[in-house]
Motif scaffolding. Structure first.
Motif, PDB file in Angstrom:
ATOM      1  N   GLY A 213       0.814  -1.207   0.000  1.00 43.62           N
ATOM      2  CA  GLY A 213       0.000   0.000   0.000  1.00 43.62           C
ATOM      3  C   GLY A 213       0.848   1.258   0.000  1.00 43.62           C
ATOM      4  N   ASP A 214       0.332   2.297  -0.634  1.00 44.13           N
ATOM      5  CA  ASP A 214       1.101   3.532  -0.782  1.00 44.13           C
ATOM      6  C   ASP A 214       1.527   4.131   0.545  1.00 44.13           C
ATOM      7  OD1 ASP A 214       0.686   3.199  -3.431  1.00 44.13           O
ATOM      8  OD2 ASP A 214      -0.255   5.144  -3.790  1.00 44.13           O
ATOM      9  N   THR A 215       0.595   4.196   1.489  1.00 46.46           N
ATOM     10  CA  THR A 215       0.887   4.913   2.733  1.00 46.46           C
ATOM     11  C   THR A 215       1.964   4.214   3.545  1.00 46.46           C
ATOM     12  OG1 THR A 215      -1.372   5.782   2.819  1.00 46.46           O
ATOM     13  CG2 THR A 215      -0.095   5.837   4.854  1.00 46.46           C
ATOM     14  N   VAL A 216       1.791   2.903   3.791  1.00 43.91           N
ATOM     15  CA  VAL A 216       2.747   2.208   4.652  1.00 43.91           C
ATOM     16  C   VAL A 216       4.091   2.024   3.956  1.00 43.91           C
ATOM     17  CG1 VAL A 216       1.051   1.061   6.122  1.00 43.91           C
ATOM     18  CG2 VAL A 216       1.723  -0.016   3.988  1.00 43.91           C
ATOM     19  N   VAL A 217       4.082   1.795   2.642  1.00 40.57           N
ATOM     20  CA  VAL A 217       5.352   1.677   1.928  1.00 40.57           C
ATOM     21  C   VAL A 217       6.054   3.021   1.901  1.00 40.57           C
ATOM     22  CG1 VAL A 217       6.427   1.191  -0.299  1.00 40.57           C
ATOM     23  CG2 VAL A 217       4.639  -0.299   0.554  1.00 40.57           C
ATOM     24  N   GLY A 218       5.293   4.102   1.752  1.00 40.57           N
ATOM     25  CA  GLY A 218       5.883   5.431   1.812  1.00 40.57           C
ATOM     26  C   GLY A 218       6.530   5.703   3.156  1.00 40.57           C
ATOM     27  N   GLN A 219       5.875   5.257   4.247  1.00 35.98           N
ATOM     28  CA  GLN A 219       6.458   5.420   5.579  1.00 35.98           C
ATOM     29  C   GLN A 219       7.746   4.606   5.712  1.00 35.98           C
ATOM     30  OE1 GLN A 219       3.421   4.348   8.383  1.00 35.98           O
ATOM     31  NE2 GLN A 219       2.070   6.038   7.806  1.00 35.98           N
ATOM     32  N   ALA A 220       7.750   3.395   5.172  1.00 36.81           N
ATOM     33  CA  ALA A 220       8.951   2.562   5.256  1.00 36.81           C
ATOM     34  C   ALA A 220      10.099   3.187   4.460  1.00 36.81           C
ATOM     35  CB  ALA A 220       8.643   1.157   4.737  1.00 36.81           C
ATOM     36  N   CYS A 221       9.775   3.786   3.309  1.00 37.91           N
ATOM     37  CA  CYS A 221      10.817   4.435   2.510  1.00 37.91           C
ATOM     38  C   CYS A 221      11.387   5.654   3.225  1.00 37.91           C
ATOM     39  CB  CYS A 221      10.252   4.857   1.156  1.00 37.91           C
ATOM     40  SG  CYS A 221       9.917   3.493   0.033  1.00 37.91           S
ATOM     41  N   CYS A 222      10.590   6.250   4.105  1.00 41.07           N
ATOM     42  CA  CYS A 222      11.070   7.403   4.870  1.00 41.07           C
ATOM     43  C   CYS A 222      11.961   6.989   6.034  1.00 41.07           C
ATOM     44  CB  CYS A 222       9.884   8.218   5.408  1.00 41.07           C
ATOM     45  SG  CYS A 222       9.045   9.188   4.151  1.00 41.07           S
ATOM     46  N   ASP A 223      12.060   5.685   6.273  1.00 42.43           N
ATOM     47  CA  ASP A 223      12.814   5.203   7.433  1.00 42.43           C
ATOM     48  C   ASP A 223      13.848   4.168   6.989  1.00 42.43           C
ATOM     49  OD1 ASP A 223      13.681   4.652   9.970  1.00 42.43           O
ATOM     50  OD2 ASP A 223      11.892   3.564  10.591  1.00 42.43           O
ATOM     51  N   PRO A 224      14.819   4.590   6.149  1.00 43.89           N
ATOM     52  CA  PRO A 224      15.796   3.621   5.639  1.00 43.89           C
ATOM     53  C   PRO A 224      16.710   3.066   6.716  1.00 43.89           C
ATOM     54  CG  PRO A 224      16.430   5.857   5.043  1.00 43.89           C
ATOM     55  CD  PRO A 224      15.065   5.951   5.639  1.00 43.89           C
ATOM     56  N   ALA A 225      16.821   3.768   7.863  1.00 46.56           N
ATOM     57  CA  ALA A 225      17.669   3.242   8.932  1.00 46.56           C
ATOM     58  C   ALA A 225      17.060   1.991   9.539  1.00 46.56           C
ATOM     59  CB  ALA A 225      17.880   4.309  10.005  1.00 46.56           C
ATOM     60  N   THR A 226      15.707   1.931   9.574  1.00 44.61           N
ATOM     61  CA  THR A 226      15.024   0.762  10.133  1.00 44.61           C
ATOM     62  C   THR A 226      14.781  -0.297   9.068  1.00 44.61           C
ATOM     63  OG1 THR A 226      13.939   2.084  11.831  1.00 44.61           O
ATOM     64  CG2 THR A 226      12.947  -0.036  11.316  1.00 44.61           C
ATOM     65  N   PHE A 227      14.317   0.135   7.903  1.00 39.01           N
ATOM     66  CA  PHE A 227      14.101  -0.802   6.804  1.00 39.01           C
ATOM     67  C   PHE A 227      15.346  -0.767   5.924  1.00 39.01           C
ATOM     68  CE2 PHE A 227       9.885   0.182   8.322  1.00 39.01           C
ATOM     69  CZ  PHE A 227       9.281  -1.058   8.353  1.00 39.01           C
TER      70      PHE A 227
ATOM     71  N   TRP B  11      10.203  -4.245  -3.286  1.00 37.60           N
ATOM     72  CA  TRP B  11      11.565  -3.993  -2.827  1.00 37.60           C
ATOM     73  C   TRP B  11      11.782  -4.795  -1.551  1.00 37.60           C
ATOM     74  CZ3 TRP B  11       7.992  -0.138  -3.909  1.00 37.60           C
ATOM     75  CH2 TRP B  11       8.177   0.505  -5.149  1.00 37.60           C
ATOM     76  N   LEU B  12      12.846  -5.592  -1.531  1.00 35.89           N
ATOM     77  CA  LEU B  12      13.176  -6.395  -0.356  1.00 35.89           C
ATOM     78  C   LEU B  12      14.019  -5.582   0.612  1.00 35.89           C
ATOM     79  CD1 LEU B  12      13.938  -9.762  -2.113  1.00 35.89           C
ATOM     80  CD2 LEU B  12      12.173  -9.404  -0.380  1.00 35.89           C
ATOM     81  N   ARG B  13      13.659  -5.624   1.866  1.00 35.31           N
ATOM     82  CA  ARG B  13      14.385  -4.928   2.922  1.00 35.31           C
ATOM     83  C   ARG B  13      14.452  -5.838   4.153  1.00 35.31           C
ATOM     84  NH1 ARG B  13      15.766  -2.420  -0.725  1.00 35.31           N
ATOM     85  NH2 ARG B  13      15.566  -0.195  -1.161  1.00 35.31           N
ATOM     86  N   VAL B  14      15.228  -5.424   5.150  1.00 37.47           N
ATOM     87  CA  VAL B  14      15.294  -6.158   6.410  1.00 37.47           C
ATOM     88  C   VAL B  14      15.225  -5.136   7.546  1.00 37.47           C
ATOM     89  CG1 VAL B  14      17.827  -6.137   6.489  1.00 37.47           C
ATOM     90  CG2 VAL B  14      16.553  -7.923   7.707  1.00 37.47           C
TER      91      VAL B  14
ATOM     92  N   ASN C 213      -1.283   5.624  -8.812  1.00 41.89           N
ATOM     93  CA  ASN C 213      -2.720   5.809  -8.705  1.00 41.89           C
ATOM     94  C   ASN C 213      -3.101   7.229  -9.104  1.00 41.89           C
ATOM     95  OD1 ASN C 213      -3.062   3.201  -7.666  1.00 41.89           O
ATOM     96  ND2 ASN C 213      -2.594   3.901  -5.602  1.00 41.89           N
ATOM     97  N   ALA C 214      -4.367   7.416  -9.428  1.00 43.89           N
ATOM     98  CA  ALA C 214      -4.837   8.755  -9.773  1.00 43.89           C
ATOM     99  C   ALA C 214      -4.801   9.669  -8.553  1.00 43.89           C
ATOM    100  CB  ALA C 214      -6.250   8.682 -10.350  1.00 43.89           C
ATOM    101  N   ASP C 215      -4.986   9.079  -7.368  1.00 43.68           N
ATOM    102  CA  ASP C 215      -4.975   9.878  -6.141  1.00 43.68           C
ATOM    103  C   ASP C 215      -3.554  10.318  -5.828  1.00 43.68           C
ATOM    104  OD1 ASP C 215      -7.649   9.316  -5.986  1.00 43.68           O
ATOM    105  OD2 ASP C 215      -7.349   7.551  -4.701  1.00 43.68           O
ATOM    106  N   ARG C 216      -3.459  11.222  -4.910  1.00 44.51           N
ATOM    107  CA  ARG C 216      -2.142  11.734  -4.498  1.00 44.51           C
ATOM    108  C   ARG C 216      -1.318  10.598  -3.898  1.00 44.51           C
ATOM    109  NH1 ARG C 216      -1.177  16.758  -0.256  1.00 44.51           N
ATOM    110  NH2 ARG C 216       1.094  16.894  -0.495  1.00 44.51           N
ATOM    111  N   GLN C 217      -0.085  10.499  -4.283  1.00 43.10           N
ATOM    112  CA  GLN C 217       0.787   9.428  -3.789  1.00 43.10           C
ATOM    113  C   GLN C 217       1.952  10.022  -3.019  1.00 43.10           C
ATOM    114  OE1 GLN C 217       3.287   7.439  -6.671  1.00 43.10           O
ATOM    115  NE2 GLN C 217       2.926   9.022  -8.200  1.00 43.10           N
ATOM    116  N   PRO C 218       2.509   9.285  -2.069  1.00 42.81           N
ATOM    117  CA  PRO C 218       3.679   9.785  -1.334  1.00 42.81           C
ATOM    118  C   PRO C 218       4.816  10.100  -2.301  1.00 42.81           C
ATOM    119  CG  PRO C 218       2.791   7.806  -0.294  1.00 42.81           C
ATOM    120  CD  PRO C 218       2.083   7.962  -1.604  1.00 42.81           C
ATOM    121  N   PRO C 219       5.458  11.249  -2.176  1.00 48.78           N
ATOM    122  CA  PRO C 219       6.520  11.605  -3.128  1.00 48.78           C
ATOM    123  C   PRO C 219       7.674  10.616  -3.126  1.00 48.78           C
ATOM    124  CG  PRO C 219       6.505  13.100  -1.233  1.00 48.78           C
ATOM    125  CD  PRO C 219       5.259  12.285  -1.152  1.00 48.78           C
ATOM    126  N   GLN C 220       7.873   9.898  -2.002  1.00 48.91           N
ATOM    127  CA  GLN C 220       8.972   8.932  -1.947  1.00 48.91           C
ATOM    128  C   GLN C 220       8.780   7.797  -2.960  1.00 48.91           C
ATOM    129  OE1 GLN C 220       7.246   9.887   0.753  1.00 48.91           O
ATOM    130  NE2 GLN C 220       8.748  11.265   1.682  1.00 48.91           N
TER     131      GLN C 220
END
Length: 403
Positions: A56-70, A316-319, A346-353
């Motif tokens: 999903g856009d929202t949770v994947v966007g949050q994970a992309c914002c936290d590369p130190a954890t993911f 995208w695979l992460r740990v 998606n047509a809706d607004r997506q996280p810029p990440q």
């Protein structure tokens, strides 16, 4: 022209080199995760694959914002042949899956070095792609038995075209792919986790491209091998040197590796399907083949029919490097995760990440990879149709232009 829809199946992902981690996972796992990915926001453990699925856009966007954890999935030391120095490179700095920089500079550089549409790509790379397409079209046309004798997906000639086109556009030696394949084959019987095996091709590619980027960055200004001029690697390095605020070479490596992987995967996916579609056209509607040599619209229709089936999904695979709470779900530390979204925005607004990552997803029908894949497919169709039907009638061509 009515485009035939009964194209032959393409080889399974396990039989073809792919850089996309989702496609490189075992077939059953990839298919199951892809089916679940478009269902909306989701975080949960997938028992069959042993992966935490984050969709999903929202949770994947949050994970992309936290590369130190993911973080990036570490790859173990390479076994077997060390003729290319893999073991020494891993000892100095373990190869990891590249994380594409998502800042404004990186996205601006991507827009500069990569055409936004197939038509624009034709102006930039058309001659280079046409030369390689003509060679492969000649090989296919000269096969005894005609199109019915072509191997599924065009076989080795089409694989040769993918390697030649992508390598020439990036200025990366074509043997790079052979090295990646060789290393993958070395580890085929090794006891490594499926996640690590799926990450390995892209990780090795980044190591190879990283060496190339460092060598070219250290070369005297203006000193280039003829095959290196006007390539993606050198365009990225030129962008880096355009201002005082230099982009790190590691970022150049990540950007170039991601573009290379997207272009390779999309082209290697589309061209075999396209050759099978052409063979069906020759069998069921031979009169339409002559039109493919001169009519870009007919070629575009056949390319659209040969596109991989929807829904395209990017992963995208992460740990996890530490426990994390995401979408009200606690994910433990040191567990592999698969971040999955629809490849097309998606047509809706997506996280810029996600904008740059989606654009670099091989499955995105409007992404960077398909821009090159469509160009290569168009040139191959035109060249093959002309070889099969003979040179076009100049009077008929002139009449079409007048109309």
């Amino acid at each position: 022209m009515t485009t035939p829809q009964h194209t032959a199946p393409t080889p399974a992902a396990s039989q073809t080199l792919r850089f996309d981690p989702l496609a490189a996972l075992p077939n059953a796992t990839a298919a199951a995760l892809a089916r679940r990915a478009p269902a909306g926001e989701h975080v949960g453990f997938d028992e069959p694959s042993g992966l935490w699925l984050i969709a999903g856009d929202t949770v994947v966007g949050q994970a992309c914002c936290d590369p130190a954890t993911f973080g990036e999935v570490p790859v173990p030391a390479v076994l077997g042949d060390d003729s290319h120095g893999w073991r020494d490179a891993l000892a100095r700095s373990p190869i990891r899956a590249p994380a594409v920089p998502l800042d404004v500079r990186a996205r601006a550089m991507l827009r500069i070095v990569w055409p936004a549409a197939t038509v624009q790509a034709g102006f930039v790379w058309g001659h280079r792609v046409r030369v390689h397409a003509d060679q492969v079209a000649a090989t296919l046309a000269d096969m005894s038995g005609g199109a019915t004798s072509w191997p599924a997906g065009g076989g080795a000639p089409v694989d040769q075209l993918v390697r030649a086109v992508v390598s020439s556009i990036f200025g990366v030696c074509a043997t790079t792919i052979n090295r990646v394949r060789s290393l993958r084959d070395q580890l085929a019987d090794a006891c490594i986790a499926p996640v690590t095996e799926a990450v390995l091709p892209l990780a090795v590619l980044r190591e190879i491209v990283g060496r190339l980027v460092r060598d070219r960055a250290a070369a005297p200004t203006g000193v280039l091998h003829p095959n290196q001029a006007d390539t993606v690697v050198d365009d990225l390095l030129a962008c880096r040197g355009a201002g005082a605020d230099l982009v790190p070479l590691d970022d150049i490596t990540a950007l170039c590796s991601a573009l290379f992987a997207a272009a390779w995967d999309a082209t290697a996916e589309l061209l075999p399907r396209l050759i099978d579609a052409l063979r069906v056209t020759i069998t069921h509607d031979p009169a339409a083949v002559a039109g493919l040599a001169t009519d870009a619209g007919q070629r575009a229709d056949l390319i659209a029919a040969a596109m991989p089936p929807a829904p395209p999904v990017a992963g995208w695979l992460r740990v996890t490097t530490q426990p994390v709470l995401l979408h009200h779900v606690r994910i433990p530390a040191n567990v592999p995760c698969l971040l999955v979204v629809r490849a097309a925005p998606n047509a809706d607004r997506q996280p810029p990440q996600l904008a740059a990552l989606r654009w670099l997803a091989p499955a995105n029908p409007d992404g960077a990879g398909m821009t090159l894949a469509r160009l290569a497919g168009d040139r191959l169709l035109a060249a093959a149709a002309q070889r099969l039907t003979g040179p076009p009638d100049p009077l008929a061509t002139a009449a079409r232009v007048v109309r």
